[in-house]
Write a protein that holds these residues in place. Structure first.
Motif, PDB file in Angstrom:
ATOM      1  N   CYS A   1     -26.431  80.771 -86.531  1.00  0.00           N
ATOM      2  CA  CYS A   1     -25.243  80.142 -85.949  1.00  0.00           C
ATOM      3  C   CYS A   1     -25.477  78.647 -85.744  1.00  0.00           C
ATOM      4  N   ARG A   2     -26.589  78.280 -85.155  1.00  0.00           N
ATOM      5  CA  ARG A   2     -26.902  76.858 -84.938  1.00  0.00           C
ATOM      6  C   ARG A   2     -26.947  76.105 -86.266  1.00  0.00           C
ATOM      7  N   TYR A   3     -27.563  76.718 -87.271  1.00  0.00           N
ATOM      8  CA  TYR A   3     -27.668  76.120 -88.605  1.00  0.00           C
ATOM      9  C   TYR A   3     -26.272  75.805 -89.155  1.00  0.00           C
ATOM     10  N   LEU A   4     -25.363  76.776 -89.044  1.00  0.00           N
ATOM     11  CA  LEU A   4     -24.016  76.588 -89.585  1.00  0.00           C
ATOM     12  C   LEU A   4     -23.217  75.585 -88.757  1.00  0.00           C
ATOM     13  N   LEU A   5     -23.329  75.632 -87.434  1.00  0.00           N
ATOM     14  CA  LEU A   5     -22.622  74.678 -86.583  1.00  0.00           C
ATOM     15  C   LEU A   5     -23.043  73.251 -86.913  1.00  0.00           C
ATOM     16  N   GLU A   6     -24.318  73.044 -87.176  1.00  0.00           N
ATOM     17  CA  GLU A   6     -24.821  71.719 -87.540  1.00  0.00           C
ATOM     18  C   GLU A   6     -24.261  71.235 -88.871  1.00  0.00           C
ATOM     19  N   LEU A  57     -17.251  84.993 -98.129  1.00  0.00           N
ATOM     20  CA  LEU A  57     -18.369  85.740 -97.555  1.00  0.00           C
ATOM     21  C   LEU A  57     -19.657  84.966 -97.814  1.00  0.00           C
ATOM     22  N   GLU A  58     -20.444  84.809 -96.761  1.00  0.00           N
ATOM     23  CA  GLU A  58     -21.705  84.098 -96.878  1.00  0.00           C
ATOM     24  C   GLU A  58     -22.794  84.894 -96.175  1.00  0.00           C
ATOM     25  N   ALA A  59     -24.023  84.557 -96.510  1.00  0.00           N
ATOM     26  CA  ALA A  59     -25.168  85.172 -95.850  1.00  0.00           C
ATOM     27  C   ALA A  59     -26.152  84.082 -95.464  1.00  0.00           C
ATOM     28  N   VAL A  60     -26.726  84.239 -94.286  1.00  0.00           N
ATOM     29  CA  VAL A  60     -27.869  83.425 -93.892  1.00  0.00           C
ATOM     30  C   VAL A  60     -29.039  84.388 -93.814  1.00  0.00           C
ATOM     31  N   LEU A  61     -30.010  84.150 -94.669  1.00  0.00           N
ATOM     32  CA  LEU A  61     -31.174  85.011 -94.789  1.00  0.00           C
ATOM     33  C   LEU A  61     -32.330  84.337 -94.070  1.00  0.00           C
ATOM     34  N   VAL A  62     -32.913  85.047 -93.125  1.00  0.00           N
ATOM     35  CA  VAL A  62     -33.987  84.496 -92.304  1.00  0.00           C
ATOM     36  C   VAL A  62     -35.287  85.172 -92.724  1.00  0.00           C
ATOM     37  N   HIS A  63     -36.181  84.371 -93.284  1.00  0.00           N
ATOM     38  CA  HIS A  63     -37.488  84.867 -93.727  1.00  0.00           C
ATOM     39  C   HIS A  63     -38.520  84.467 -92.689  1.00  0.00           C
ATOM     40  N   GLY A  64     -39.186  85.437 -92.067  1.00  0.00           N
ATOM     41  CA  GLY A  64     -40.228  85.144 -91.095  1.00  0.00           C
ATOM     42  C   GLY A  64     -39.825  85.555 -89.690  1.00  0.00           C
ATOM     43  N   SER A  65     -40.499  84.951 -88.728  1.00  0.00           N
ATOM     44  CA  SER A  65     -40.294  85.284 -87.317  1.00  0.00           C
ATOM     45  C   SER A  65     -40.128  83.987 -86.530  1.00  0.00           C
ATOM     46  N   PRO A  66     -39.841  84.077 -85.229  1.00  0.00           N
ATOM     47  CA  PRO A  66     -39.599  82.853 -84.463  1.00  0.00           C
ATOM     48  C   PRO A  66     -40.712  81.804 -84.561  1.00  0.00           C
ATOM     49  N   LYS A  67     -41.934  82.210 -84.792  1.00  0.00           N
ATOM     50  CA  LYS A  67     -43.038  81.242 -84.868  1.00  0.00           C
ATOM     51  C   LYS A  67     -43.052  80.464 -86.180  1.00  0.00           C
ATOM     52  N   ALA A  68     -42.614  81.094 -87.253  1.00  0.00           N
ATOM     53  CA  ALA A  68     -42.606  80.450 -88.575  1.00  0.00           C
ATOM     54  C   ALA A  68     -41.537  81.127 -89.430  1.00  0.00           C
ATOM     55  N   PHE A  69     -40.516  80.375 -89.780  1.00  0.00           N
ATOM     56  CA  PHE A  69     -39.436  80.961 -90.572  1.00  0.00           C
ATOM     57  C   PHE A  69     -38.825  79.913 -91.487  1.00  0.00           C
ATOM     58  N   ARG A  70     -38.068  80.421 -92.457  1.00  0.00           N
ATOM     59  CA  ARG A  70     -37.245  79.558 -93.301  1.00  0.00           C
ATOM     60  C   ARG A  70     -35.903  80.249 -93.489  1.00  0.00           C
ATOM     61  N   LEU A  71     -34.877  79.442 -93.700  1.00  0.00           N
ATOM     62  CA  LEU A  71     -33.526  79.953 -93.881  1.00  0.00           C
ATOM     63  C   LEU A  71     -33.095  79.778 -95.332  1.00  0.00           C
ATOM     64  N   GLU A  72     -32.308  80.730 -95.781  1.00  0.00           N
ATOM     65  CA  GLU A  72     -31.688  80.672 -97.090  1.00  0.00           C
ATOM     66  C   GLU A  72     -30.208  80.951 -96.868  1.00  0.00           C
ATOM     67  N   HIS A  73     -29.340  80.086 -97.382  1.00  0.00           N
ATOM     68  CA  HIS A  73     -27.898  80.205 -97.175  1.00  0.00           C
ATOM     69  C   HIS A  73     -27.242  80.436 -98.528  1.00  0.00           C
ATOM     70  N   ARG A  74     -26.458  81.522 -98.615  1.00  0.00           N
ATOM     71  CA  ARG A  74     -25.834  81.892 -99.889  1.00  0.00           C
ATOM     72  C   ARG A  74     -24.376  82.250 -99.717  1.00  0.00           C
ATOM     73  N   VAL A  75     -23.593  81.954-100.735  1.00  0.00           N
ATOM     74  CA  VAL A  75     -22.234  82.470-100.833  1.00  0.00           C
ATOM     75  C   VAL A  75     -22.350  83.797-101.568  1.00  0.00           C
ATOM     76  N   LEU A  76     -21.688  84.820-101.045  1.00  0.00           N
ATOM     77  CA  LEU A  76     -21.771  86.158-101.639  1.00  0.00           C
ATOM     78  C   LEU A  76     -20.619  86.380-102.602  1.00  0.00           C
ATOM     79  N   GLU A  77     -20.917  86.991-103.720  1.00  0.00           N
ATOM     80  CA  GLU A  77     -19.909  87.347-104.704  1.00  0.00           C
ATOM     81  C   GLU A  77     -19.388  88.740-104.373  1.00  0.00           C
ATOM     82  N   VAL A  78     -18.093  88.889-104.440  1.00  0.00           N
ATOM     83  CA  VAL A  78     -17.465  90.186-104.146  1.00  0.00           C
ATOM     84  C   VAL A  78     -17.276  90.945-105.432  1.00  0.00           C
TER      85      VAL A  78
END
Length: 112
Positions: free
Chosen positions: A14-19, A91-112
């Motif tokens: 949510c924070r990522y998208l708001l920014e 439709l979009e997805a935010v994919l979170v790889h990792g945990s609160p200590k170390a993570f990266r985000l991947e943002h994708r538009v989803l195809e229907v």
């Protein structure tokens, strides 16, 4: 996704998208077809966002958890929440790889 880790991932997404100029319209909205993690708006388009998080790839990646069936249910949920099928929806997805200590985000538009 564990409840605490799930809430954390949704908050990060949510924070990522708001920014990036998205406007939050709702969180964890339940429909007869499933739950919408984030309902947002960007540039006049309603955006339904699915958040998927995996600490490790041991049980697959976050993207692998987004099956075609899940994507179809997200679209049905979006149309249910908006009450009309003639509104612009993405439709979009935010994919979170990792945990609160170390993570990266991947943002994708989803195809229907």
């Amino acid at each position: 996704m564990g409840a605490l880790r799930g809430r954390w991932a949704e908050e990060v997404a949510c924070r990522y998208l708001l920014e990036r100029g998205y406007r939050l319209l709702g969180r964890n909205r339940r429909t007869p077809f499933g739950e919408v993690d984030l309902l947002m708006e960007k540039d006049g388009v309603y955006v339904v966002v699915e958040v998927k998080q995996r600490a490790t790839p041991a049980f697959g990646t976050p993207l692998e958890a987004l099956t075609p069936k899940k994507v179809r249910r997200l679209l049905k949920s979006a149309l249910f929440l908006l009450g009309r099928d003639d509104l612009p929806v993405r439709l979009e997805a935010v994919l979170v790889h990792g945990s609160p200590k170390a993570f990266r985000l991947e943002h994708r538009v989803l195809e229907v």
